[in-house]
Design a protein around this motif. Structure first.
Motif, mmCIF file in Angstrom:
data_model
loop_
_atom_site.group_PDB
_atom_site.id
_atom_site.type_symbol
_atom_site.label_atom_id
_atom_site.label_comp_id
_atom_site.label_asym_id
_atom_site.label_seq_id
_atom_site.Cartn_x
_atom_site.Cartn_y
_atom_site.Cartn_z
ATOM 1 N N GLY A 48 0.462 -1.139 -0.098
ATOM 2 C CA GLY A 48 0.056 -0.429 0.498
ATOM 3 C C GLY A 48 0.769 1.165 0.072
ATOM 4 O O GLY A 48 2.121 1.258 0.285
ATOM 5 N N TYR A 49 0.145 2.364 0.100
ATOM 6 C CA TYR A 49 1.031 3.931 -0.185
ATOM 7 C C TYR A 49 -0.153 4.532 1.316
ATOM 8 O O TYR A 49 -1.067 4.718 0.268
ATOM 9 C CB TYR A 49 1.929 4.236 -1.829
ATOM 10 C CG TYR A 49 0.192 4.416 -2.579
ATOM 11 C CD1 TYR A 49 -0.122 5.636 -2.864
ATOM 12 C CD2 TYR A 49 -0.075 3.173 -3.344
ATOM 13 C CE1 TYR A 49 -1.462 5.922 -3.732
ATOM 14 C CE2 TYR A 49 -0.636 3.742 -4.442
ATOM 15 C CZ TYR A 49 -1.633 4.542 -4.375
ATOM 16 O OH TYR A 49 -2.444 4.571 -5.755
ATOM 17 N N LEU A 50 0.927 5.462 1.131
ATOM 18 C CA LEU A 50 -0.441 7.158 1.220
ATOM 19 C C LEU A 50 0.809 8.240 0.599
ATOM 20 O O LEU A 50 1.578 8.122 1.105
ATOM 21 C CB LEU A 50 -0.499 7.071 2.306
ATOM 22 C CG LEU A 50 -1.427 8.375 3.170
ATOM 23 C CD1 LEU A 50 -2.942 8.107 2.552
ATOM 24 C CD2 LEU A 50 -1.817 8.066 4.991
ATOM 25 N N ASN A 51 -0.130 9.502 0.016
ATOM 26 C CA ASN A 51 0.163 10.199 -0.415
ATOM 27 C C ASN A 51 -0.518 11.661 0.111
ATOM 28 O O ASN A 51 -1.406 11.563 0.200
ATOM 29 C CB ASN A 51 0.499 10.787 -1.437
ATOM 30 C CG ASN A 51 1.275 9.665 -2.802
ATOM 31 O OD1 ASN A 51 2.500 9.004 -1.977
ATOM 32 N ND2 ASN A 51 0.882 9.207 -3.693
ATOM 33 N N LEU A 52 0.786 12.768 1.313
ATOM 34 C CA LEU A 52 -0.431 13.937 1.553
ATOM 35 C C LEU A 52 0.579 14.990 0.909
ATOM 36 O O LEU A 52 1.534 14.644 1.026
ATOM 37 C CB LEU A 52 -0.445 13.716 3.119
ATOM 38 C CG LEU A 52 -1.290 12.190 4.089
ATOM 39 C CD1 LEU A 52 -0.727 12.635 5.478
ATOM 40 C CD2 LEU A 52 -2.454 12.523 3.640
ATOM 41 N N GLY A 53 -0.961 16.074 0.502
ATOM 42 C CA GLY A 53 0.175 17.211 -0.284
ATOM 43 C C GLY A 53 -0.817 18.361 0.674
ATOM 44 O O GLY A 53 -2.039 18.517 1.036
ATOM 45 N N TYR A 54 0.250 19.910 0.270
ATOM 46 C CA TYR A 54 -0.440 20.509 1.103
ATOM 47 C C TYR A 54 0.329 21.744 -0.756
ATOM 48 O O TYR A 54 1.647 22.077 -0.385
ATOM 49 C CB TYR A 54 -0.537 21.149 2.287
ATOM 50 C CG TYR A 54 -0.623 23.291 2.316
ATOM 51 C CD1 TYR A 54 -0.110 23.615 2.374
ATOM 52 C CD2 TYR A 54 -2.288 23.296 2.549
ATOM 53 C CE1 TYR A 54 -0.060 24.884 3.125
ATOM 54 C CE2 TYR A 54 -2.907 23.924 2.694
ATOM 55 C CZ TYR A 54 -1.634 25.035 2.813
ATOM 56 O OH TYR A 54 -1.875 26.312 3.170
ATOM 57 N N GLY A 55 -0.813 22.842 -1.108
ATOM 58 C CA GLY A 55 0.151 24.178 -1.865
ATOM 59 C C GLY A 55 -0.833 25.088 -1.627
ATOM 60 O O GLY A 55 -1.922 25.060 -0.517
ATOM 61 N N ASN A 56 -0.543 26.189 -2.549
ATOM 62 C CA ASN A 56 -0.837 27.145 -2.364
ATOM 63 C C ASN A 56 -3.184 27.450 -3.088
ATOM 64 O O ASN A 56 -3.222 26.113 -3.493
ATOM 65 C CB ASN A 56 -0.062 28.186 -3.111
ATOM 66 C CG ASN A 56 -0.169 27.189 -5.178
ATOM 67 O OD1 ASN A 56 -0.270 26.198 -4.996
ATOM 68 N ND2 ASN A 56 0.318 28.053 -5.823
ATOM 69 N N TYR A 57 -3.644 28.551 -2.823
ATOM 70 C CA TYR A 57 -4.763 28.530 -2.997
ATOM 71 C C TYR A 57 -4.994 27.169 -1.677
ATOM 72 O O TYR A 57 -6.261 27.113 -2.349
ATOM 73 C CB TYR A 57 -5.211 28.064 -4.059
ATOM 74 C CG TYR A 57 -4.750 28.830 -5.237
ATOM 75 C CD1 TYR A 57 -5.034 30.531 -5.746
ATOM 76 C CD2 TYR A 57 -3.310 28.759 -5.663
ATOM 77 C CE1 TYR A 57 -4.943 31.153 -6.209
ATOM 78 C CE2 TYR A 57 -2.876 29.949 -6.702
ATOM 79 C CZ TYR A 57 -3.766 31.044 -7.327
ATOM 80 O OH TYR A 57 -3.743 31.852 -8.360
ATOM 81 N N ASP A 58 -4.425 27.107 -0.916
ATOM 82 C CA ASP A 58 -5.351 26.487 0.141
ATOM 83 C C ASP A 58 -5.709 24.989 -0.133
ATOM 84 O O ASP A 58 -6.864 24.229 0.177
ATOM 85 C CB ASP A 58 -5.904 27.091 1.630
ATOM 86 C CG ASP A 58 -6.431 27.089 3.155
ATOM 87 O OD1 ASP A 58 -5.089 26.550 3.262
ATOM 88 O OD2 ASP A 58 -7.054 27.087 3.286
ATOM 89 N N ARG A 59 -4.831 24.749 -0.289
ATOM 90 C CA ARG A 59 -4.650 23.151 -1.077
ATOM 91 C C ARG A 59 -4.710 22.072 -0.521
ATOM 92 O O ARG A 59 -3.129 22.234 0.197
ATOM 93 C CB ARG A 59 -4.229 22.883 -2.491
ATOM 94 C CG ARG A 59 -4.557 21.617 -3.220
ATOM 95 C CD ARG A 59 -4.326 21.207 -4.665
ATOM 96 N NE ARG A 59 -4.225 20.221 -5.066
ATOM 97 C CZ ARG A 59 -4.974 19.642 -6.618
ATOM 98 N NH1 ARG A 59 -5.599 20.491 -7.088
ATOM 99 N NH2 ARG A 59 -5.452 18.680 -6.854
ATOM 100 N N TYR A 60 -5.204 20.937 0.048
ATOM 101 C CA TYR A 60 -5.459 19.647 1.092
ATOM 102 C C TYR A 60 -5.589 18.629 -0.080
ATOM 103 O O TYR A 60 -6.241 18.885 -0.965
ATOM 104 C CB TYR A 60 -5.780 19.748 1.730
ATOM 105 C CG TYR A 60 -5.781 21.424 3.003
ATOM 106 C CD1 TYR A 60 -5.030 21.158 3.642
ATOM 107 C CD2 TYR A 60 -6.825 22.312 2.877
ATOM 108 C CE1 TYR A 60 -4.944 21.755 4.852
ATOM 109 C CE2 TYR A 60 -5.973 22.905 3.690
ATOM 110 C CZ TYR A 60 -5.811 22.600 4.611
ATOM 111 O OH TYR A 60 -5.086 23.908 5.751
ATOM 112 N N GLU A 61 -4.661 17.235 -0.313
ATOM 113 C CA GLU A 61 -4.791 16.261 -0.654
ATOM 114 C C GLU A 61 -4.425 15.342 -0.343
ATOM 115 O O GLU A 61 -3.354 15.459 0.187
ATOM 116 C CB GLU A 61 -4.369 16.762 -2.235
ATOM 117 C CG GLU A 61 -2.901 17.075 -2.301
ATOM 118 C CD GLU A 61 -2.679 16.830 -4.201
ATOM 119 O OE1 GLU A 61 -1.517 16.078 -4.136
ATOM 120 O OE2 GLU A 61 -3.486 17.077 -4.423
ATOM 121 N N ALA A 62 -4.995 14.310 -0.706
ATOM 122 C CA ALA A 62 -4.561 13.393 -0.348
ATOM 123 C C ALA A 62 -4.923 12.001 -1.446
ATOM 124 O O ALA A 62 -6.066 11.992 -1.525
ATOM 125 C CB ALA A 62 -4.820 13.160 1.528
#
Length: 297
Positions: free
Chosen positions: A179-193
């Motif tokens: 398995g794997y898990l990716n988390l990210g945060y970016g400009n324009y208050d972007r959250y992703e997983a």
């Protein structure tokens, strides 16, 4: 500024990789790279463009393929972004992200109504997506993408005059837990997983669950008072797969998936004189039609 440049501006600037799994890698065929695309790290690229597993170099048709690992490295998270990765593939998108109207070899459609079928067919795990609005959140946990230049009516039926785009998700793995898990945060208050886990349920049975989630504020600044910014992101998708392989010659895969999108698109309903009014910046708009576009698959 082009749409692609705007998207890149809203990309996450920081990503945290917690765990990873290697899958079949890149195979993007072009005139200059055809020889290199046949193998990656000494491993043959296997495609199912002719409804059976074959090495890419043995397929007697015009086909390009990109592996799942390559899609992840290049951060391809939307079907719209395939146009920059596949030779001769173009698209237009009139109602927002993940609703591409593909064009191959100059063949496409000029009617942008949501009840029309494109002459470039899209298949998601061999399921025909006749309407471009049915694609939903498609680009997560993929094994590969295959693009066949048309006409492809012999194997794929109607609506493949221009070609076919095959999106193939990863299947469970027998015998191993991964398995794997990716988390990210970016400009324009972007959250992703996004992530996935595959577990064996016996010698002949395995299951896999994959998901994706993204949320971001709009980067198209609305200059009208009390009106929200446009081009926001609100989406999630989840897919479950069950693999049953009773023998070397028999393999059954059952999949169930759902996705939901709820963004505010950029001002596609705005009047030209309003959009281009002097004094507005390149990412500014005056739009009073700011309804959310809801799409569930």
């Amino acid at each position: 500024m082009t749409k692609g440049m705007m998207r890149r501006a809203a990309r996450p600037t920081l990503a945290l990789l917690l765990a990873g799994v290697s899958m079949p890698a890149l195979a993007q065929e072009s005139a200059a790279e055809a020889a290199d695309a046949e193998t990656v790290d000494g491993t043959d690229i296997v495609v199912t463009a002719q409804k059976r597993s074959e090495r890419l170099q043995d397929v007697p048709i015009a086909v390009s393929a990109i592996g799942g690992d390559s899609l992840e490295r290049q951060r391809v998270t939307q079907a719209d972004e395939l146009a920059g990765k596949i030779v001769n593939l173009q698209l237009t998108s009139t109602v927002g992200d993940n609703t591409p109207i593909f064009a191959l070899r100059g063949v496409s459609m000029s009617d942008y109504s949501l009840n029309q079928a494109s002459p470039v067919a899209t298949y998601y795990d061999e399921v025909y997506k006749g309407n471009f609005a049915f694609l939903g959140v498609a680009m997560y946990d993929l094994e590969r993408v295959e693009v066949l230049r048309g006409p492809q009516g012999t194997l794929y039926g109607k609506n493949t005059t221009g070609g076919a785009v095959n999106l193939i998700s990863r299947t469970p793995v027998l015998g191993d837990t991964e398995g794997y898990l990716n988390l990210g945060y970016g400009n324009y208050d972007r959250y992703e997983a996004n992530g996935a886990v595959s577990v064996p349920l016996g010698e002949t049975l395995a299951a896999r669950v994959a998901f994706t989630f993204a949320r971001a504020d709009g980067w198209f600044k609305n200059q009208l008072p009390d009106e929200p910014d446009l081009a926001s992101v609100r989406e999630y998708g989840i897919r479950g797969s069950l693999l049953f392989e009773p023998s070397a010659g028999a393999r059954f895969v059952l999949r169930a998936s759902t996705s939901y999108q709820n963004p505010r698109n950029y001002g596609i309903y705005a009047q030209p004189e309003t959009v281009n009014r002097p004094g507005l910046g390149r990412r500014e708009i005056e739009a009073n039609v700011t309804d959310r576009r809801r799409a569930r698959t």
